[in-house]
Design an enzyme around this catalytic site. Structure first.
Site, PDB file in Angstrom:
ATOM      1  N   GLY A   1       0.814  -1.203   0.000  1.00  8.14           N
ATOM      2  CA  GLY A   1       0.000   0.000   0.000  1.00  8.14           C
ATOM      3  C   GLY A   1       0.851   1.259   0.000  1.00  8.14           C
ATOM      4  O   GLY A   1       2.084   1.212   0.067  1.00  8.14           O
ATOM      5  N   ASP A   2       0.197   2.407  -0.121  1.00 11.82           N
ATOM      6  CA  ASP A   2       0.871   3.714  -0.110  1.00 11.82           C
ATOM      7  C   ASP A   2       1.853   3.870  -1.264  1.00 11.82           C
ATOM      8  O   ASP A   2       2.842   4.598  -1.168  1.00 11.82           O
ATOM      9  CB  ASP A   2       1.623   3.948   1.218  1.00 11.82           C
ATOM     10  CG  ASP A   2       0.746   3.753   2.437  1.00 11.82           C
ATOM     11  OD1 ASP A   2      -0.336   4.368   2.480  1.00 11.82           O
ATOM     12  OD2 ASP A   2       1.122   2.981   3.334  1.00 11.82           O
TER      13      ASP A   2
ATOM     14  N   LYS B   1      -0.929   5.161  -5.767  1.00  9.08           N
ATOM     15  CA  LYS B   1      -2.014   4.790  -6.692  1.00  9.08           C
ATOM     16  C   LYS B   1      -2.923   5.965  -6.999  1.00  9.08           C
ATOM     17  O   LYS B   1      -3.456   6.069  -8.106  1.00  9.08           O
ATOM     18  CB  LYS B   1      -2.844   3.647  -6.095  1.00  9.08           C
ATOM     19  CG  LYS B   1      -2.080   2.348  -5.914  1.00  9.08           C
ATOM     20  CD  LYS B   1      -2.956   1.260  -5.326  1.00  9.08           C
ATOM     21  CE  LYS B   1      -3.436   1.568  -3.927  1.00  9.08           C
ATOM     22  NZ  LYS B   1      -2.346   1.674  -2.930  1.00  9.08           N
TER      23      LYS B   1
ATOM     24  N   HIS C   1      -5.498   8.457  -0.333  1.00  7.71           N
ATOM     25  CA  HIS C   1      -4.624   8.891  -1.414  1.00  7.71           C
ATOM     26  C   HIS C   1      -4.634  10.403  -1.510  1.00  7.71           C
ATOM     27  O   HIS C   1      -5.640  11.054  -1.253  1.00  7.71           O
ATOM     28  CB  HIS C   1      -4.990   8.238  -2.753  1.00  7.71           C
ATOM     29  CG  HIS C   1      -6.444   8.211  -3.073  1.00  7.71           C
ATOM     30  ND1 HIS C   1      -7.253   7.142  -2.767  1.00  7.71           N
ATOM     31  CD2 HIS C   1      -7.239   9.118  -3.675  1.00  7.71           C
ATOM     32  CE1 HIS C   1      -8.492   7.392  -3.169  1.00  7.71           C
ATOM     33  NE2 HIS C   1      -8.502   8.578  -3.725  1.00  7.71           N
TER      34      HIS C   1
ATOM     35  N   ARG D   1     -23.353 -12.190   7.406  1.00 12.07           N
ATOM     36  CA  ARG D   1     -24.692 -11.829   6.908  1.00 12.07           C
ATOM     37  C   ARG D   1     -25.480 -11.057   7.959  1.00 12.07           C
ATOM     38  O   ARG D   1     -26.681 -11.236   8.131  1.00 12.07           O
ATOM     39  CB  ARG D   1     -25.442 -13.080   6.439  1.00 12.07           C
ATOM     40  CG  ARG D   1     -24.731 -13.787   5.300  1.00 12.07           C
ATOM     41  CD  ARG D   1     -25.340 -15.104   4.942  1.00 12.07           C
ATOM     42  NE  ARG D   1     -25.275 -16.068   6.036  1.00 12.07           N
ATOM     43  CZ  ARG D   1     -24.185 -16.765   6.363  1.00 12.07           C
ATOM     44  NH1 ARG D   1     -23.073 -16.601   5.671  1.00 12.07           N
ATOM     45  NH2 ARG D   1     -24.201 -17.621   7.362  1.00 12.07           N
TER      46      ARG D   1
ATOM     47  N   THR E   1      -1.604   8.761   5.007  1.00 15.00           N
ATOM     48  CA  THR E   1      -2.694   9.703   4.747  1.00 15.00           C
ATOM     49  C   THR E   1      -3.830   9.498   5.730  1.00 15.00           C
ATOM     50  O   THR E   1      -4.472  10.457   6.166  1.00 15.00           O
ATOM     51  CB  THR E   1      -3.221   9.518   3.311  1.00 15.00           C
ATOM     52  OG1 THR E   1      -2.139   9.645   2.396  1.00 15.00           O
ATOM     53  CG2 THR E   1      -4.275  10.559   2.969  1.00 15.00           C
TER      54      THR E   1
ATOM     55  N   THR F   1      -3.716   7.538   8.858  1.00 14.07           N
ATOM     56  CA  THR F   1      -3.369   7.493  10.277  1.00 14.07           C
ATOM     57  C   THR F   1      -2.339   8.530  10.700  1.00 14.07           C
ATOM     58  O   THR F   1      -2.233   8.844  11.883  1.00 14.07           O
ATOM     59  CB  THR F   1      -2.799   6.107  10.634  1.00 14.07           C
ATOM     60  OG1 THR F   1      -1.582   5.907   9.889  1.00 14.07           O
ATOM     61  CG2 THR F   1      -3.791   5.002  10.279  1.00 14.07           C
TER      62      THR F   1
ATOM     63  N   ASP G   1      12.308  10.156  -7.613  1.00  7.29           N
ATOM     64  CA  ASP G   1      13.052  11.335  -7.175  1.00  7.29           C
ATOM     65  C   ASP G   1      13.539  11.239  -5.732  1.00  7.29           C
ATOM     66  O   ASP G   1      14.507  11.911  -5.357  1.00  7.29           O
ATOM     67  CB  ASP G   1      12.186  12.589  -7.336  1.00  7.29           C
ATOM     68  CG  ASP G   1      10.874  12.480  -6.569  1.00  7.29           C
ATOM     69  OD1 ASP G   1      10.088  11.561  -6.865  1.00  7.29           O
ATOM     70  OD2 ASP G   1      10.626  13.305  -5.673  1.00  7.29           O
TER      71      ASP G   1
ATOM     72  N   GLY H   1       7.456  13.042  -8.559  1.00  5.02           N
ATOM     73  CA  GLY H   1       6.996  14.053  -7.625  1.00  5.02           C
ATOM     74  C   GLY H   1       5.495  13.983  -7.475  1.00  5.02           C
ATOM     75  O   GLY H   1       4.814  13.206  -8.157  1.00  5.02           O
TER      76      GLY H   1
END
Length: 436
Positions: free
Chosen positions: A12-13, A16, A41, A142, A298, A300, A332, A414
């Site tokens: 993750g992170d 995306k 994101h 359910r 982003t 936590t 970068d 970037g």
């Protein structure tokens, strides 16, 4: 016309959000197919920093339909805050659609998530505490509440009866937390339902109509491959399926509708929370990557763990997702390093292996075997085509493509939209070798 799935190829992170935002320019429909507000994101537009958790990145394009699919779990309180934030920034949200069968994160889910994580002590998983796991658990049992249930008071009163009684018992008797008031919850969530009602649609019909009309559909995954419930570093995983196969389930489409899968990977590796991380760095290089890469979650705000690029998990992501191409982000961040290392194999119990152990206990014992490459020690932030890149940066990208046996289509340098080299558009371009 092409229908493309965007997935995270690490933990993750990976960036995306930026890649989805970039590809959304060519998409008619963008579908978020799993996860909840545990994802996050960041998109930078005209010097504005927009942080989203539920709403697909394509919302920034006026003509694009942005669908929160059936496989997601929705916290309506946070969703409405995102909607208000976008409106305040002058962004048209008329294209936002929400599946009527998405499950809803209720107040007792958040309380239980926090209480259970605290109760684990040293065995904590590293959950975001946003109630995602308990929401998916109710769905599997359910016993869940769906978006459609918020649109009718009689229906909501009926479906909340059993889960609220059960959760209040757990909260009060096991965790010593005061029980929640049924009428207060119903009043609050009916108001959420009323405010969201104009966005609620039949997810499958909406996507089917778009596909029938030859529209470009972009499927946006949250989290990453190594956090997949079935194929990640269990139990240090999320509660859904971020891999490409999850797009079919969460959006309600068949696999033949998918034309291409693009994996997003940082030029190094990060992980937030607990769990094994073979290439994790300590000391000054870790701090440098974290600081230059702004490696703070982003959702936590937690500091991310940083390490060298891991080609073993990369090749695993290629396999389980059927990746056609890669987007490499944050190149970068490596600009100032004189030497860069890439993990090309593991040592497990004294033996060299070139595969990803699906047993987390084995992964914890793995020692990375590195290939050293020369850094380029100059800025790449203003490069806009491959020929602008320093020779050693090109060599690094070529090495990653060869190691993972998949071409690179996009390189991000970037946070801004224009800090990107698009070698080939995964939606409109033909499938051919890129940077290999």
């Amino acid at each position: 016309m092409a229908n493309v799935v965007v997935i995270g190829a690490q933990w993750g992170d990976e960036g995306k959000g930026k890649i989805t935002d970039l590809l959304s320019r060519s998409a008619d429909v963008v579908v978020r197919y799993q996860g909840g507000v545990n994802a996050g994101h960041t998109i930078v537009v005209d010097d504005k920093v927009l942080k989203l958790h539920l709403i697909p990145s394509g919302i920034l394009y006026r003509e694009t339909i942005c669908l929160i699919g059936s496989g997601t779990v929705v916290d309506p309180k946070i969703l409405l805050k995102e909607i208000d934030m976008l409106i305040d920034n002058g962004i048209d949200i008329s294209g936002l659609k929400i599946s009527s069968t998405s499950h809803v994160t209720m107040p007792y889910h958040r309380l239980l998530d926090e209480a259970m994580e605290a109760d684990r002590g040293s065995n904590k998983i590293g959950t975001t505490g946003r109630g995602i796991g308990p929401t998916y658990a109710d769905k599997s049992q359910r016993n869940g509440i769906r978006i459609r249930d918020l649109l009718n008071e009689d229906r909501l009163r009926d479906v909340i009866e059993i889960p609220l009684k059960e959760k209040n018992g757990l909260l009060e008797k096991i965790y010593g937390i005061a029980p929640l008031n049924k009428d207060e919850i119903i009043e609050e969530y009916l108001d959420y339902g009323q405010r969201l009602s104009k966005h609620v649609v039949d997810c499958t019909r909406t996507i089917h109509a778009a596909a029938k009309n030859k529209k470009n559909i972009l499927f946006e995954g949250a989290q990453g491959t190594l956090l997949d419930l079935d194929h990640g570093t269990y139990p240090y995983v999320t509660s859904s399926n971020p891999i490409s196969g999850g797009a079919c389930i969460g959006a309600g489409v068949g696999p033949t509708l998918i034309d291409r899968v693009i994996g997003v990977a940082k030029a190094y590796t990060t992980r937030v929370g607990e769990g094994p991380f073979p290439t994790e760095l300590q000391g000054s290089i870790n701090d440098q990557l974290c600081d230059r890469g702004s490696e703070f979650g982003t959702t936590t705000g937690r500091r991310r763990r940083c390490g060298w690029f891991d080609g073993i998990i990369g090749k695993y992501a290629v396999y389980v997702n059927g990746l056609d191409c890669l987007a490499v982000t944050k190149l970068d961040v490596l600009d100032e390093l004189d030497e860069i290392q890439v993990c090309i194999a593991y040592e497990l119990d004294g033996k060299e292996i070139d595969y990803f152990p699906t047993n987390s206990d084995d992964l914890k014992k793995c020692k990375p075997i590195f290939k050293k490459l020369k850094g380029w020690q100059c800025s790449t932030a203003n490069c806009r085509k491959l020929s602008d890149l320093p020779e050693n940066a090109m060599n690094y990208l070529r090495f990653l493509a060869e190691l993972m046996e998949v071409p690179i289509a996009i390189v991000s340098l970037g946070a801004n939209r224009d800090q990107t080299i698009v070698i080939e558009d995964p939606i409109h371009g033909p499938k051919r070798a890129l940077l290999r």
